[in-house]
Design an enzyme around this catalytic site. Sequence first.
Site, mmCIF file in Angstrom:
data_model
loop_
_atom_site.group_PDB
_atom_site.id
_atom_site.type_symbol
_atom_site.label_atom_id
_atom_site.label_comp_id
_atom_site.label_asym_id
_atom_site.label_seq_id
_atom_site.Cartn_x
_atom_site.Cartn_y
_atom_site.Cartn_z
ATOM 1 N NE ARG A 132 -22.334 -2.510 15.230
ATOM 2 C CZ ARG A 132 -23.354 -3.125 15.653
ATOM 3 N NH1 ARG A 132 -23.405 -4.397 15.470
ATOM 4 N NH2 ARG A 132 -24.366 -2.492 16.123
ATOM 5 C CD GLU A 181 -8.319 2.267 -3.273
ATOM 6 O OE1 GLU A 181 -8.447 1.351 -3.923
ATOM 7 O OE2 GLU A 181 -7.856 2.686 -2.214
ATOM 8 N NE ARG A 195 -3.959 7.227 -2.873
ATOM 9 C CZ ARG A 195 -5.191 7.322 -3.846
ATOM 10 N NH1 ARG A 195 -4.947 8.511 -4.471
ATOM 11 N NH2 ARG A 195 -5.993 6.923 -3.773
ATOM 12 N N GLY A 199 -9.942 7.125 -3.027
ATOM 13 C CA GLY A 199 -10.301 6.636 -4.403
ATOM 14 C C GLY A 199 -9.576 7.115 -5.236
ATOM 15 C CD1 TRP A 209 -7.753 14.695 1.833
ATOM 16 C CD2 TRP A 209 -8.871 13.666 0.354
ATOM 17 N NE1 TRP A 209 -8.360 15.619 1.060
ATOM 18 C CE2 TRP A 209 -8.932 15.038 0.026
ATOM 19 C CE3 TRP A 209 -9.569 12.868 -0.350
ATOM 20 C CZ2 TRP A 209 -10.028 15.520 -0.712
ATOM 21 C CZ3 TRP A 209 -10.476 13.181 -1.213
ATOM 22 C CH2 TRP A 209 -10.743 14.366 -1.274
ATOM 23 C CG ASN A 210 -4.151 7.568 3.122
ATOM 24 O OD1 ASN A 210 -3.141 7.697 2.250
ATOM 25 N ND2 ASN A 210 -5.248 6.984 2.948
ATOM 26 N NE ARG A 215 -3.950 1.979 2.656
ATOM 27 C CZ ARG A 215 -4.406 2.053 3.698
ATOM 28 N NH1 ARG A 215 -4.402 1.457 4.910
ATOM 29 N NH2 ARG A 215 -5.518 3.307 3.711
ATOM 30 C CG HIS A 216 -0.644 4.760 -1.446
ATOM 31 N ND1 HIS A 216 -1.122 5.763 -0.491
ATOM 32 C CD2 HIS A 216 -2.043 4.341 -1.705
ATOM 33 C CE1 HIS A 216 -2.201 5.863 -0.345
ATOM 34 N NE2 HIS A 216 -2.786 4.827 -0.883
ATOM 35 N N GLY A 217 2.324 5.067 0.640
ATOM 36 C CA GLY A 217 2.908 5.848 1.601
ATOM 37 C C GLY A 217 1.347 6.769 1.925
ATOM 38 C CG ASP A 267 -14.676 6.112 -9.291
ATOM 39 O OD1 ASP A 267 -15.300 6.962 -8.588
ATOM 40 O OD2 ASP A 267 -14.975 6.400 -10.462
#
Length: 193
Positions: free
Chosen positions: A109, A88, A64, A28, A20-21, A14-16, A90
């Site tokens: 949940r 990613e 990213r 997206g 927003w993360n 997974r990218h760095g 959409d």
Amino acid sequence: MNVLSPSRAFYGLRHGATDWNREGRFQGRTDNPLNADGITQAHAAAEMLRSVGISRIVTSPLVRAAKTAEIIAAAISAPLTIDNGIIECDFGSFEGLSVRATMEKHGVRSAEGLTSILPADGEAWDVVTERSLACVSGWLERHPDEHILFVCHDAVMQALARSLCGSFFQNRHGTPFCYVPLREGWHVEEVRY
């Protein structure tokens, strides 16, 4: 077993992280850059991958992921190719929204539960899964003697894990994982070197 199931083990990352993360938003296809933490994570991932023997890197076109892949490729001297097959998901009208607030609103949940509430104006989960499996399988078939790293996104990696292993896993930014075929199915394990 799925017809599109990969033929052998492969690596996923997974990218760095981006701003927003850190803010907990659906990102997206919004093309946000890595933040300072994300760049540090990419360099740390490169160090972890030095002794693995990665011979090829395939990355999502989003900045990213591409920047994360560029940092790793430069550090381990591996060729890098962009492939839209691992872009990613959409998220449509969910893009930019708080993941937590959206989960609460829809009574979901778990992150895995999000797959059942994706908006109609976005990409369906089965489409994400199908294109991700096709991309990975295609690269593995075309390069049978290479150890390939796919630098992509959480939804892509989770779609692969759910399809191959039956469930999501704890995925972290800039952490390399190996998807390993076992006699009784697949397993996702963190790369520790």
